[in-house]
Design a protein around this motif. Structure first.
Motif, short mmCIF file in Angstrom:
data_model
loop_
_atom_site.label_atom_id
_atom_site.label_comp_id
_atom_site.label_asym_id
_atom_site.label_seq_id
_atom_site.Cartn_x
_atom_site.Cartn_y
_atom_site.Cartn_z
N ASN A 2 -6.43 6.56 2.50
CA ASN A 2 -6.31 5.14 2.16
C ASN A 2 -5.32 4.89 1.02
O ASN A 2 -5.24 3.78 0.50
CB ASN A 2 -7.69 4.57 1.80
N HIS A 3 -4.57 5.91 0.66
CA HIS A 3 -3.57 5.75 -0.40
C HIS A 3 -2.26 5.24 0.18
O HIS A 3 -1.90 5.54 1.32
CB HIS A 3 -3.33 7.09 -1.11
N LEU A 4 -1.56 4.45 -0.64
CA LEU A 4 -0.31 3.84 -0.18
C LEU A 4 0.91 4.32 -0.95
O LEU A 4 2.03 4.03 -0.56
CB LEU A 4 -0.42 2.32 -0.30
N TYR A 5 0.67 5.00 -2.08
CA TYR A 5 1.77 5.46 -2.91
C TYR A 5 1.81 6.98 -2.82
O TYR A 5 0.78 7.64 -2.96
CB TYR A 5 1.57 5.03 -4.36
N PHE A 6 3.01 7.52 -2.65
CA PHE A 6 3.17 8.96 -2.46
C PHE A 6 4.27 9.48 -3.37
O PHE A 6 5.23 8.74 -3.68
CB PHE A 6 3.50 9.28 -1.00
N TYR A 7 4.11 10.72 -3.77
CA TYR A 7 5.02 11.30 -4.76
C TYR A 7 5.28 12.77 -4.45
O TYR A 7 4.45 13.46 -3.86
CB TYR A 7 4.40 11.24 -6.17
N TRP A 8 6.44 13.22 -4.91
CA TRP A 8 6.71 14.65 -4.99
C TRP A 8 7.08 14.99 -6.42
O TRP A 8 7.85 14.27 -7.07
CB TRP A 8 7.84 15.09 -4.05
N TYR A 9 6.51 16.09 -6.89
CA TYR A 9 6.81 16.66 -8.20
C TYR A 9 7.12 18.14 -7.99
O TYR A 9 6.75 18.72 -6.97
CB TYR A 9 5.61 16.55 -9.14
N ARG A 10 7.79 18.72 -8.97
CA ARG A 10 7.97 20.16 -8.90
C ARG A 10 7.68 20.77 -10.27
O ARG A 10 7.71 20.10 -11.29
CB ARG A 10 9.38 20.54 -8.45
N TYR A 35 6.87 4.22 -1.35
CA TYR A 35 5.89 3.17 -1.06
C TYR A 35 6.46 2.26 0.00
O TYR A 35 7.66 1.93 -0.02
CB TYR A 35 5.58 2.37 -2.34
N ASN A 36 5.64 1.86 0.92
CA ASN A 36 6.05 0.91 1.95
C ASN A 36 7.27 1.42 2.72
O ASN A 36 8.21 0.68 2.99
CB ASN A 36 6.34 -0.45 1.31
N ASN A 37 7.23 2.72 3.01
CA ASN A 37 8.26 3.36 3.82
C ASN A 37 9.64 3.40 3.18
O ASN A 37 10.65 3.49 3.90
CB ASN A 37 8.36 2.72 5.21
N GLU A 38 9.66 3.36 1.86
CA GLU A 38 10.94 3.53 1.21
C GLU A 38 10.75 4.15 -0.17
O GLU A 38 9.66 4.07 -0.75
CB GLU A 38 11.71 2.21 1.11
N ILE A 39 11.83 4.75 -0.67
CA ILE A 39 11.79 5.34 -1.99
C ILE A 39 11.73 4.23 -3.03
O ILE A 39 12.53 3.29 -3.00
CB ILE A 39 13.03 6.23 -2.22
N SER A 40 10.76 4.33 -3.94
CA SER A 40 10.65 3.33 -4.99
C SER A 40 11.30 3.79 -6.28
O SER A 40 11.78 2.97 -7.06
CB SER A 40 9.19 2.95 -5.23
N GLU A 41 11.33 5.10 -6.49
CA GLU A 41 11.98 5.64 -7.67
C GLU A 41 12.30 7.11 -7.43
O GLU A 41 11.59 7.79 -6.71
CB GLU A 41 11.08 5.50 -8.90
N LYS A 42 13.40 7.57 -8.01
CA LYS A 42 13.72 8.99 -7.91
C LYS A 42 14.34 9.46 -9.21
O LYS A 42 14.90 8.67 -9.97
CB LYS A 42 14.67 9.26 -6.73
N SER A 43 14.22 10.77 -9.45
CA SER A 43 14.76 11.34 -10.67
C SER A 43 16.16 11.89 -10.40
O SER A 43 16.63 11.94 -9.26
CB SER A 43 13.85 12.45 -11.18
N ALA A 81 1.62 14.21 -4.37
CA ALA A 81 0.53 13.43 -4.93
C ALA A 81 0.45 12.11 -4.19
O ALA A 81 1.43 11.63 -3.62
CB ALA A 81 0.74 13.19 -6.43
N SER A 82 -0.74 11.52 -4.19
CA SER A 82 -0.90 10.19 -3.63
C SER A 82 -1.79 9.36 -4.55
O SER A 82 -2.53 9.91 -5.38
CB SER A 82 -1.46 10.24 -2.21
N SER A 83 -1.69 8.08 -4.42
CA SER A 83 -2.35 7.20 -5.38
C SER A 83 -2.80 5.89 -4.75
O SER A 83 -2.10 5.31 -3.91
CB SER A 83 -1.39 6.91 -6.54
N ALA A 84 -3.99 5.48 -5.22
CA ALA A 84 -4.44 4.10 -5.03
C ALA A 84 -4.91 3.61 -6.39
O ALA A 84 -5.70 2.67 -6.48
CB ALA A 84 -5.58 4.04 -4.02
N GLY A 85 -4.36 4.22 -7.42
CA GLY A 85 -4.79 4.05 -8.80
C GLY A 85 -4.37 5.30 -9.53
O GLY A 85 -3.21 5.48 -9.86
#
Lengths: 110, 115
Positions: free
Chosen positions: A28-36, A50-58, A93-97
């Protein structure tokens, strides 16, 4: 308890090869992340989605990296032409909070 | 520049003692902070978070304290157990107060609990 899963747990590849790291976020999470995390160092943000597009990148997330959500459950990180310095643990990682992390994929580039 | 860092890289305690792990941050605009625990070979595990409108928040055996005046964050673990042995990271969220943005992690503190 729901958890983020990642496959494979360990990936060995030769320099210049493409790799795809896979993640199944919490359903039920909508936000997804990759870290290394390079061995012995801190965890570093790569990208958020989020919402099928990149919201931020490093700055690390250059043209060699891409992410995709190919279906309703998977979230992937592709590295097109791996370099030795890409060797690291990659965490999804994923997030709903709060952000919940998967167990990681250890990528070894030889 | 902006950074989140830790004062002490290692902490050794006896089982049953209370542990205090510290973290300094430099971005005064940050308003959401999280503590993660990372055991060997595993991903970071969420412990507790705090927003900047709070000074203290308590969980089960853990307390996070936030001092905005000196930009300092601490994690207190009561009655530390061997299973608490891990690397502890503080992390800062830079999404203007939401919990959905990227996390910036500190270097980590290695906590070792001796039986």
């Amino acid at each position: 308890e729901p958890e983020v899963t990642q496959t494979p747990s360990h990936q060995v590849t030769q320099m210049g090869q493409e790799v795809i790291l896979r993640c199944v976020p919490i359903s039920n999470h909508l936000y997804f992340y990759w870290y290394r995390q390079i061995l012995g160092q801190k965890v570093e943000f790569l990208v958020s989605f989020y919402n099928n597009e990149i919201s931020e990148k490093s700055e690390i997330f250059d043209d060699q990296f891409s992410v995709e959500r190919p279906d309703g459950s998977n979230f992937t990180l592709k590295i097109r032409s791996t370099k030795l310095e890409d060797s690291a643990m990659y965490f999804c990682a994923s997030s709903a909070g709060e952000q919940y992390f998967g167990p990681g994929t250890r990528l070894t580039v030889t | 520049g902006e950074s989140v860092g830790l004062h002490l890289p290692t902490l050794s305690v006896q089982e049953g003692d209370n542990s205090i792990i510290n973290c300094a941050y430099s971005n005064s605009a940050s308003d959401y902070f999280i503590w993660y625990k990372q055991e060997s070979g595993k991903g970071p595990q969420f412990i507790i978070d705090i927003r900047s409108n709070m000074d203290k928040r308590q969980g089960q055996r853990v307390t996070v304290l936030l001092n905005k005046t000196v930009k300092h964050l601490s994690l207190q673990i009561a009655a530390t157990q061997p299973g608490d042995s891990a690397v502890y990271f503080c992390a800062e969220n830079k999404a203007g107060g939401t919990s959905y943005g990227k996390l910036t992690f500190g270097q980590g503190t290695i906590l070792t609990v001796h039986p």
